[in-house]
Design a protein around this motif. Structure first.
Motif, PDB file in Angstrom:
ATOM      1  N   PHE A   1      45.921  52.376  28.457  1.00 15.58           N
ATOM      2  CA  PHE A   1      46.863  51.825  29.341  1.00 15.58           C
ATOM      3  C   PHE A   1      48.116  52.880  29.456  1.00 15.58           C
ATOM      4  O   PHE A   1      48.687  53.460  28.366  1.00 15.58           O
ATOM      5  CB  PHE A   1      47.308  50.598  28.604  1.00 15.58           C
ATOM      6  N   SER A   2      48.459  53.107  30.924  1.00 17.38           N
ATOM      7  CA  SER A   2      49.524  53.907  31.086  1.00 17.38           C
ATOM      8  C   SER A   2      50.825  52.943  30.916  1.00 17.38           C
ATOM      9  O   SER A   2      51.023  51.913  30.739  1.00 17.38           O
ATOM     10  CB  SER A   2      49.416  54.283  32.611  1.00 17.38           C
ATOM     11  N   ARG A   3      51.896  54.114  30.697  1.00 19.18           N
ATOM     12  CA  ARG A   3      53.313  53.420  30.882  1.00 19.18           C
ATOM     13  C   ARG A   3      53.445  52.629  32.279  1.00 19.18           C
ATOM     14  O   ARG A   3      52.713  53.160  33.336  1.00 19.18           O
ATOM     15  CB  ARG A   3      54.342  54.276  30.644  1.00 19.18           C
ATOM     16  N   PRO A   4      54.416  52.020  32.577  1.00 19.35           N
ATOM     17  CA  PRO A   4      54.558  51.515  33.917  1.00 19.35           C
ATOM     18  C   PRO A   4      54.761  52.753  34.928  1.00 19.35           C
ATOM     19  O   PRO A   4      55.095  53.949  34.675  1.00 19.35           O
ATOM     20  CB  PRO A   4      56.092  50.779  33.767  1.00 19.35           C
ATOM     21  N   ILE A   5      54.135  52.383  36.151  1.00 21.49           N
ATOM     22  CA  ILE A   5      53.902  53.556  37.004  1.00 21.49           C
ATOM     23  C   ILE A   5      55.076  53.469  38.099  1.00 21.49           C
ATOM     24  O   ILE A   5      54.906  54.099  39.165  1.00 21.49           O
ATOM     25  CB  ILE A   5      52.611  53.459  37.958  1.00 21.49           C
ATOM     26  N   GLN A   6      56.194  52.645  37.899  1.00 21.35           N
ATOM     27  CA  GLN A   6      57.402  52.707  38.782  1.00 21.35           C
ATOM     28  C   GLN A   6      58.408  52.578  37.906  1.00 21.35           C
ATOM     29  O   GLN A   6      58.621  52.468  36.500  1.00 21.35           O
ATOM     30  CB  GLN A   6      57.398  51.762  39.855  1.00 21.35           C
ATOM     31  N   ASP A   7      59.749  52.620  38.284  1.00 29.15           N
ATOM     32  CA  ASP A   7      61.055  52.464  37.225  1.00 29.15           C
ATOM     33  C   ASP A   7      61.170  51.286  36.603  1.00 29.15           C
ATOM     34  O   ASP A   7      61.271  51.038  35.450  1.00 29.15           O
ATOM     35  CB  ASP A   7      62.298  52.639  38.223  1.00 29.15           C
ATOM     36  N   ARG A   8      60.657  50.059  37.409  1.00 23.67           N
ATOM     37  CA  ARG A   8      60.695  48.876  36.597  1.00 23.67           C
ATOM     38  C   ARG A   8      59.470  48.507  35.864  1.00 23.67           C
ATOM     39  O   ARG A   8      58.670  49.168  35.972  1.00 23.67           O
ATOM     40  CB  ARG A   8      60.763  47.832  37.767  1.00 23.67           C
ATOM     41  N   PRO A   9      59.859  47.852  34.614  1.00 27.92           N
ATOM     42  CA  PRO A   9      58.667  47.747  33.689  1.00 27.92           C
ATOM     43  C   PRO A   9      57.750  46.844  34.182  1.00 27.92           C
ATOM     44  O   PRO A   9      57.979  45.670  33.607  1.00 27.92           O
ATOM     45  CB  PRO A   9      59.572  47.534  32.280  1.00 27.92           C
ATOM     46  N   THR A  10      57.043  46.815  35.376  1.00 24.43           N
ATOM     47  CA  THR A  10      56.050  45.950  35.826  1.00 24.43           C
ATOM     48  C   THR A  10      54.619  46.449  35.915  1.00 24.43           C
ATOM     49  O   THR A  10      54.378  46.214  34.774  1.00 24.43           O
ATOM     50  CB  THR A  10      56.785  45.615  37.392  1.00 24.43           C
ATOM     51  N   SER A  11      54.350  47.239  37.021  1.00 26.35           N
ATOM     52  CA  SER A  11      52.850  47.232  37.151  1.00 26.35           C
ATOM     53  C   SER A  11      52.489  48.392  36.083  1.00 26.35           C
ATOM     54  O   SER A  11      53.267  49.456  36.125  1.00 26.35           O
ATOM     55  CB  SER A  11      52.390  47.457  38.405  1.00 26.35           C
ATOM     56  N   PHE A  12      51.320  48.696  35.521  1.00 23.65           N
ATOM     57  CA  PHE A  12      50.744  49.774  35.115  1.00 23.65           C
ATOM     58  C   PHE A  12      49.158  49.908  35.485  1.00 23.65           C
ATOM     59  O   PHE A  12      48.703  48.791  36.009  1.00 23.65           O
ATOM     60  CB  PHE A  12      51.173  49.550  33.422  1.00 23.65           C
ATOM     61  N   ILE A  13      48.673  50.994  34.820  1.00 23.78           N
ATOM     62  CA  ILE A  13      47.200  51.236  34.985  1.00 23.78           C
ATOM     63  C   ILE A  13      46.530  51.124  33.752  1.00 23.78           C
ATOM     64  O   ILE A  13      46.990  51.701  32.787  1.00 23.78           O
ATOM     65  CB  ILE A  13      46.961  52.752  35.774  1.00 23.78           C
ATOM     66  N   GLU A  14      45.303  50.818  33.925  1.00 23.57           N
ATOM     67  CA  GLU A  14      44.252  50.946  32.674  1.00 23.57           C
ATOM     68  C   GLU A  14      43.073  51.881  33.303  1.00 23.57           C
ATOM     69  O   GLU A  14      42.761  51.665  34.331  1.00 23.57           O
ATOM     70  CB  GLU A  14      43.720  49.426  32.545  1.00 23.57           C
ATOM     71  N   VAL A  15      42.595  52.545  32.297  1.00 26.96           N
ATOM     72  CA  VAL A  15      41.380  53.382  32.297  1.00 26.96           C
ATOM     73  C   VAL A  15      40.363  52.952  31.571  1.00 26.96           C
ATOM     74  O   VAL A  15      40.755  52.848  30.440  1.00 26.96           O
ATOM     75  CB  VAL A  15      41.667  55.054  32.372  1.00 26.96           C
ATOM     76  N   ILE A  16      39.116  52.837  32.299  1.00 27.47           N
ATOM     77  CA  ILE A  16      38.284  51.901  31.288  1.00 27.47           C
ATOM     78  C   ILE A  16      37.014  52.779  31.577  1.00 27.47           C
ATOM     79  O   ILE A  16      36.545  52.999  32.457  1.00 27.47           O
ATOM     80  CB  ILE A  16      38.248  50.506  31.526  1.00 27.47           C
ATOM     81  N   GLU A  17      36.061  52.811  30.497  1.00 31.49           N
ATOM     82  CA  GLU A  17      34.775  53.396  30.371  1.00 31.49           C
ATOM     83  C   GLU A  17      33.754  52.106  29.484  1.00 31.49           C
ATOM     84  O   GLU A  17      33.977  51.873  28.560  1.00 31.49           O
ATOM     85  CB  GLU A  17      34.477  54.655  29.809  1.00 31.49           C
ATOM     86  N   ARG A  18      32.780  51.737  30.294  1.00 28.61           N
ATOM     87  CA  ARG A  18      32.091  50.474  29.862  1.00 28.61           C
ATOM     88  C   ARG A  18      30.750  51.085  29.381  1.00 28.61           C
ATOM     89  O   ARG A  18      30.222  51.806  30.153  1.00 28.61           O
ATOM     90  CB  ARG A  18      31.953  49.485  30.706  1.00 28.61           C
ATOM     91  N   HIS A  19      30.343  50.856  27.972  1.00 28.60           N
ATOM     92  CA  HIS A  19      28.811  51.006  27.520  1.00 28.60           C
ATOM     93  C   HIS A  19      28.304  49.764  27.392  1.00 28.60           C
ATOM     94  O   HIS A  19      28.243  49.390  26.040  1.00 28.60           O
ATOM     95  CB  HIS A  19      29.062  52.138  26.548  1.00 28.60           C
ATOM     96  N   GLY A  20      28.199  48.804  28.079  1.00 33.23           N
ATOM     97  CA  GLY A  20      27.561  47.751  27.645  1.00 33.23           C
ATOM     98  C   GLY A  20      28.259  46.524  27.695  1.00 33.23           C
ATOM     99  O   GLY A  20      28.092  45.352  28.193  1.00 33.23           O
ATOM    100  N   SER A  21      29.571  46.646  27.300  1.00 32.37           N
ATOM    101  CA  SER A  21      30.404  45.565  26.856  1.00 32.37           C
ATOM    102  C   SER A  21      30.922  45.066  28.303  1.00 32.37           C
ATOM    103  O   SER A  21      31.349  45.821  28.887  1.00 32.37           O
ATOM    104  CB  SER A  21      31.594  45.959  26.039  1.00 32.37           C
ATOM    105  N   ARG A  22      31.151  43.819  28.436  1.00 28.31           N
ATOM    106  CA  ARG A  22      31.676  43.352  29.560  1.00 28.31           C
ATOM    107  C   ARG A  22      32.842  42.635  29.408  1.00 28.31           C
ATOM    108  O   ARG A  22      33.703  41.967  30.197  1.00 28.31           O
ATOM    109  CB  ARG A  22      31.008  42.331  30.464  1.00 28.31           C
ATOM    110  N   GLY A  23      33.591  43.100  28.125  1.00 29.98           N
ATOM    111  CA  GLY A  23      34.815  42.197  27.660  1.00 29.98           C
ATOM    112  C   GLY A  23      36.039  42.974  28.188  1.00 29.98           C
ATOM    113  O   GLY A  23      35.942  43.846  28.956  1.00 29.98           O
ATOM    114  N   PHE A  24      37.130  42.894  27.802  1.00 34.76           N
ATOM    115  CA  PHE A  24      38.563  43.374  28.043  1.00 34.76           C
ATOM    116  C   PHE A  24      39.121  44.156  26.782  1.00 34.76           C
ATOM    117  O   PHE A  24      40.359  44.344  26.981  1.00 34.76           O
ATOM    118  CB  PHE A  24      39.159  42.312  28.730  1.00 34.76           C
ATOM    119  N   GLY A  25      38.341  44.034  25.696  1.00 31.53           N
ATOM    120  CA  GLY A  25      39.117  44.994  24.854  1.00 31.53           C
ATOM    121  C   GLY A  25      39.834  44.067  23.837  1.00 31.53           C
ATOM    122  O   GLY A  25      40.894  44.260  23.413  1.00 31.53           O
TER     123      GLY A  25
END
Ligand code: FE2
Length: 377
Positions: free
Chosen positions: A332-356
């Motif tokens: 998970f990234s830190r916030p992508i703008q000045d305010r602590p609002t939106s951020f980015i997740e990078v994910i690689e799946r190997h079978g799991s359909r979960g969310f961590g």
């Protein structure tokens, strides 16, 4: 002999998936400076700028860039006038996601089906034409000020939409291939309202439910339900804050975004080690869980055949989780703008359909450290 004039019932699946969404079409960020935002996704995340709209193309209202990486299309736009709706949006929220656009075959039908089920229209089906053909869109409202725009590109060959002209800037993809899921944060007590919206208005089904037992730390908690469309391609988890000793990460978001909105966009890669290494080299910052997480990882992953090198996973701060179907890697990234609002997740799946889920505790403790640094815990 029994005769009946009743039409055979449509299958439940067919009935439920009346929208027939083909894919994410684009995510549209309304920002303060479209040129700077374009540069961030281009140089930071390896997106290729493919189209531009602005004064030079006859667009007197806003400047806008379209960028692509794999199947992901981001649009960043900023208004020229302080009286524009986009300027008001930016004043209130800072940079943020305005549109989650979904590709469909039949915009008329998507609009009719959703609004007849209680969806609130933002614009009714319309056609825009230029030398590239006809683009059909319609839009409905979802949580906060976010819109779902339905897009039909069957008769449109342009780079994005009317007024947009092709750009051809060189870009080095770092492997971001597709949108895995997009998470919305809503106010306390509103999660089920929006879960019902995705179920009744959009025909989505609930995939998973996380409660405050799954997602609580000493201080803060949240609840989450994951809604998924009929094909399983579109996943929209919805978070709401839960009672905790201190301010939850969702409350912090709401304090700064001021309305519900998009919390994070998860992008899938086929080689997370390479993607994250490249992102870090380009200055993108990520949350870091305590080293103890990695000391405990071999025990947690007993019997799981993780193909990636553990030393690199640890070095890069990537998180690993597994379930009956396989495993996943995420960060998970830190916030992508000045305010602590939106951020980015990078994910690689190997079978799991979960969310961590197995990472939630370590992750939220790391998030709380960040909140504390901001004076918001
Ligand atoms: Fe996520």
């Amino acid at each position: 002999m029994v005769s009946s004039t009743a039409t055979p019932p449509r299958s439940m699946a067919e009935e439920a998936d009346f929208l027939q969404i083909k894919a994410f079409d684009h995510v549209h960020f309304w920002v303060g400076n479209a040129k700077h935002a374009m540069y961030y996704w281009w140089k930071g995340f390896g997106f290729k700028p493919v189209a531009y709209s602005g004064l030079e193309t006859g667009n007197r209202r806003f400047a806008s860039y379209v960028l692509e990486s794999g199947k992901i299309r981001f649009v960043v736009s900023a208004p020229y006038s302080p009286t524009d709706e986009m300027a008001a949006h930016h004043l209130l929220h800072g940079d943020g996601v305005k549109v989650l656009a979904l590709e469909v075959d039949d915009v008329e039908k998507a609009y009719r089906e959703t609004t007849s089920r209680g969806g609130v229209g933002a614009w009714s089906p319309r056609e825009e034409a230029d030398e590239y053909g006809v683009l059909r869109t319609a839009a409905i409202r979802t949580y906060g000020e976010v819109l779902h725009v339905f897009v039909d590109r069957a008769d449109y060959r342009g780079p994005f939409a009317p007024t947009y002209k092709p750009l051809d800037l060189p870009a080095d993809s770092i492997g971001l291939a597709a949108i895995d899921h997009v998470v919305g944060n809503v106010q306390l007590g509103k999660m089920n309202h929006w879960v019902n919206f995705y179920h009744q208005v959009m025909g989505f089904r609930q995939l998973i439910h996380f409660d405050d037992q799954d997602i609580s730390t000493e201080y803060s908690a949240l609840m989450s339900k994951v809604m998924q469309n009929g094909s399983g391609r579109i996943k929209f988890p919805i978070n709401e804050p839960a009672e905790g000793k201190r301010k939850s990460q969702i409350e912090e978001y709401l304090d700064y975004y001021l309305t519900p909105g998009v919390q994070h966009i998860a992008m899938a890669t086929g080689d997370i080690l390479r993607t994250v290494r490249e992102l870090k080299a380009r200055g993108i910052e990520f949350l870091r869980v305590p080293d103890a997480y990695y000391d405990m990882l071999p025990e947690r992953l007993q019997g799981v055949n993780v193909k990636e090198d553990m030393a690199q996973i640890r070095e890069l701060g990537i998180l690993v989780d597994h379930d009956d179907e396989g495993y996943l890697l995420q960060i998970f990234s830190r916030p992508i703008q000045d305010r602590p609002t939106s951020f980015i997740e990078v994910i690689e799946r190997h079978g799991s359909r979960g969310f961590g889920k197995g990472n939630f505790k370590a992750l939220f403790e790391a998030l709380e450290q960040e909140q504390a640094r901001r004076g918001n815990l």
